[in-house]
Write a protein that holds these residues in place. Structure first.
Motif, PDB file in Angstrom:
ATOM      1  N   LEU A 255      -0.907  -9.964   4.478  1.00 26.57           N
ATOM      2  CA  LEU A 255      -1.068  -8.916   3.471  1.00 26.57           C
ATOM      3  C   LEU A 255      -1.874  -7.741   4.023  1.00 26.57           C
ATOM      4  CD1 LEU A 255      -1.627 -10.887   0.129  1.00 26.57           C
ATOM      5  CD2 LEU A 255       0.448  -9.798   0.993  1.00 26.57           C
ATOM      6  N   ARG A 256      -2.815  -8.014   4.908  1.00 24.87           N
ATOM      7  CA  ARG A 256      -3.559  -6.917   5.533  1.00 24.87           C
ATOM      8  C   ARG A 256      -2.600  -6.044   6.352  1.00 24.87           C
ATOM      9  NH1 ARG A 256      -9.105  -7.775   5.228  1.00 24.87           N
ATOM     10  NH2 ARG A 256      -9.716  -9.928   4.732  1.00 24.87           N
ATOM     11  N   ALA A 257      -1.683  -6.710   7.058  1.00 27.83           N
ATOM     12  CA  ALA A 257      -0.702  -5.973   7.855  1.00 27.83           C
ATOM     13  C   ALA A 257       0.232  -5.175   6.957  1.00 27.83           C
ATOM     14  CB  ALA A 257       0.090  -6.942   8.728  1.00 27.83           C
ATOM     15  N   ALA A 258       0.601  -5.777   5.824  1.00 25.22           N
ATOM     16  CA  ALA A 258       1.475  -5.080   4.874  1.00 25.22           C
ATOM     17  C   ALA A 258       0.770  -3.848   4.308  1.00 25.22           C
ATOM     18  CB  ALA A 258       1.877  -6.028   3.753  1.00 25.22           C
ATOM     19  N   ARG A 259      -0.512  -3.968   4.066  1.00 25.37           N
ATOM     20  CA  ARG A 259      -1.277  -2.842   3.543  1.00 25.37           C
ATOM     21  C   ARG A 259      -1.363  -1.714   4.579  1.00 25.37           C
ATOM     22  NH1 ARG A 259      -7.227  -4.020   1.293  1.00 25.37           N
ATOM     23  NH2 ARG A 259      -7.570  -4.472   3.499  1.00 25.37           N
ATOM     24  N   GLU A 260      -1.523  -2.095   5.830  1.00 23.47           N
ATOM     25  CA  GLU A 260      -1.628  -1.095   6.896  1.00 23.47           C
ATOM     26  C   GLU A 260      -0.334  -0.302   7.057  1.00 23.47           C
ATOM     27  OE1 GLU A 260      -2.900  -3.071  10.422  1.00 23.47           O
ATOM     28  OE2 GLU A 260      -4.897  -3.564   9.614  1.00 23.47           O
TER      29      GLU A 260
END
Length: 371
Positions: A255-260
């Motif tokens: 999810l952190r990667a998706a947010r980025e």
């Protein structure tokens, strides 16, 4: 004048409806108390194979991405699969584990059989299915939620010329390549699918409420607090709330990667659906080819409607040690409902339901004295 056929009902003490985590746990604990499968209790399951709802989950849901799967009582998951096999499909691994469990503990699950309706008949429960009819003194319902997806109605839904799907229908993100997908919902499944789909095409993410992400790990204390809130609701006869609304959503590396990459740009809920997409109250519009409703499920209890266990608000007043017992009719236990709608909760609920129902029906006394 044609004569009506006489339908005989197979009699037993307890019928368990559903052979997922909660149903198998209940059966295990009934057997541990001395009740005999096939004589004192029966397990009915709608699915053609072992595995409960897990056998229908989307292929990309692996053991590494799914929420933790807790062991069934008496047998470890690692007895069937090696602990390092994290990339195995959940739809393969969990059914394999459940099948091995049924075999090890000699739990004869009658399947596939669909329970159409349960009603009162001469002080017993009459369980009518698409095959045989059964009669029982007590009932443990463990049907979960997978069969009853929720899609809220919005003005214009019938006009939309694109495709509307629910989480239950999802198989692969690749089928959406080249299409704009509106993903509706703020739960864990919604975010898992948003993450996958946003890697292959453009997306719009909308939710009714602002999602609450959490940076800290989900602790046992958090879990107990969330369960306590849901348990309080069902004991008061309210419709169970979602656990995510209490705990927040863990901000995983995915999810952190998706947010980025901008995929977690959440927008408020639209007000209507148009032929070509969605429209918000301020007039803003978004064209779309697909609307994916990740809007959850409700408890699959329609077959119990004749028993009239619901309150006017749609909830059920629950009692018992772990809130599995229906207060209006203590002969009925709902496992996998409310606070037990999780794998670890289902295990504990199965134990409590088996003990309380056996005692209420005085079955342990009957077994002890061979009555």
């Amino acid at each position: 004048m044609a004569s009506s056929a006489l339908h005989m009902a197979y009699k037993t003490d307890i019928v368990i409806i559903g052979a997922g985590q909660a149903g198998l746990s209940s059966a295990y604990h009934l057997q541990k108390q001395g009740l005999k499968a096939g004589k004192n209790f029966l397990i009915l399951d709608k699915s053609p194979n072992a595995g409960g709802a897990w056998q229908y989950r989307w292929p990309s849901l692996t053991l590494s991405t799914v929420n933790r799967i807790h062991d069934l009582p008496g047998m470890s998951f690692t007895d069937v699969l090696e602990p390092e096999t994290s990339e195995v499909k959940a739809s393969v691994a969990v059914p394999k584990y459940y099948a091995a469990y049924e075999s090890k503990f000699h739990l004869p699950v009658y399947r596939p059989v669909n329970v159409n309706v349960v009603c009162e008949r001469s002080g017993r429960f009459r369980i009518e299915t698409d095959r045989e009819t059964f009669s029982a003194r007590g009932l443990i319902n463990a049907t979960g939620t997978w069969e009853t997806p929720v899609i809220p109605h919005y003005t214009g839904a019938e006009l939309f010329k694109g495709q509307q799907l629910h989480t239950k229908d999802y198989q692969s993100a690749d089928v959406f390549a080249g299409k704009h997908v509106v993903i509706v919902g703020g739960g864990i499944s919604a975010l898992q699918l948003l993450d996958e789909i946003s890697k292959v095409t453009t997306t719009t993410w909308v939710t009714r409420h602002e999602p609450q992400f959490r940076d800290t790990p989900f602790s046992e204390e958090d879990g107990r607090a969330a369960v306590a809130i849901v348990e309080d609701r069902v004991r008061r006869g309210l419709v169970p709330g979602s656990v995510v609304s209490v705990t927040g959503i863990p901000l995983t590396p995915a999810l952190r990667a998706a947010r980025e990459r901008g995929a977690l740009n959440r927008l408020p809920m639209f007000s209507e659906i148009t032929e070509t997409g969605i429209r918000w109250a301020d007039g803003a519009q978004q064209n779309a080819d697909v609307i994916l409703w990740c809007t959850g499920f409700r408890s699959s209890l329609d077959h119990l409607a004749p028993l009239q266990i619901r309150e006017d608000n749609g909830g059920i007043v629950m009692g018992g040690r772990l809130a599995t017992q229906v207060v209006k009719d203590p002969r009925i236990h709902l496992v996998g409902y409310g606070p037990s709608a999780s794998t670890i909760g289902a295990n504990r609920a199965g134990s409590a339901a088996a003990k309380e129902l056996s005692e209420y029906l005085n079955l342990l006394y009957s077994i002890k004295y061979n009555l």
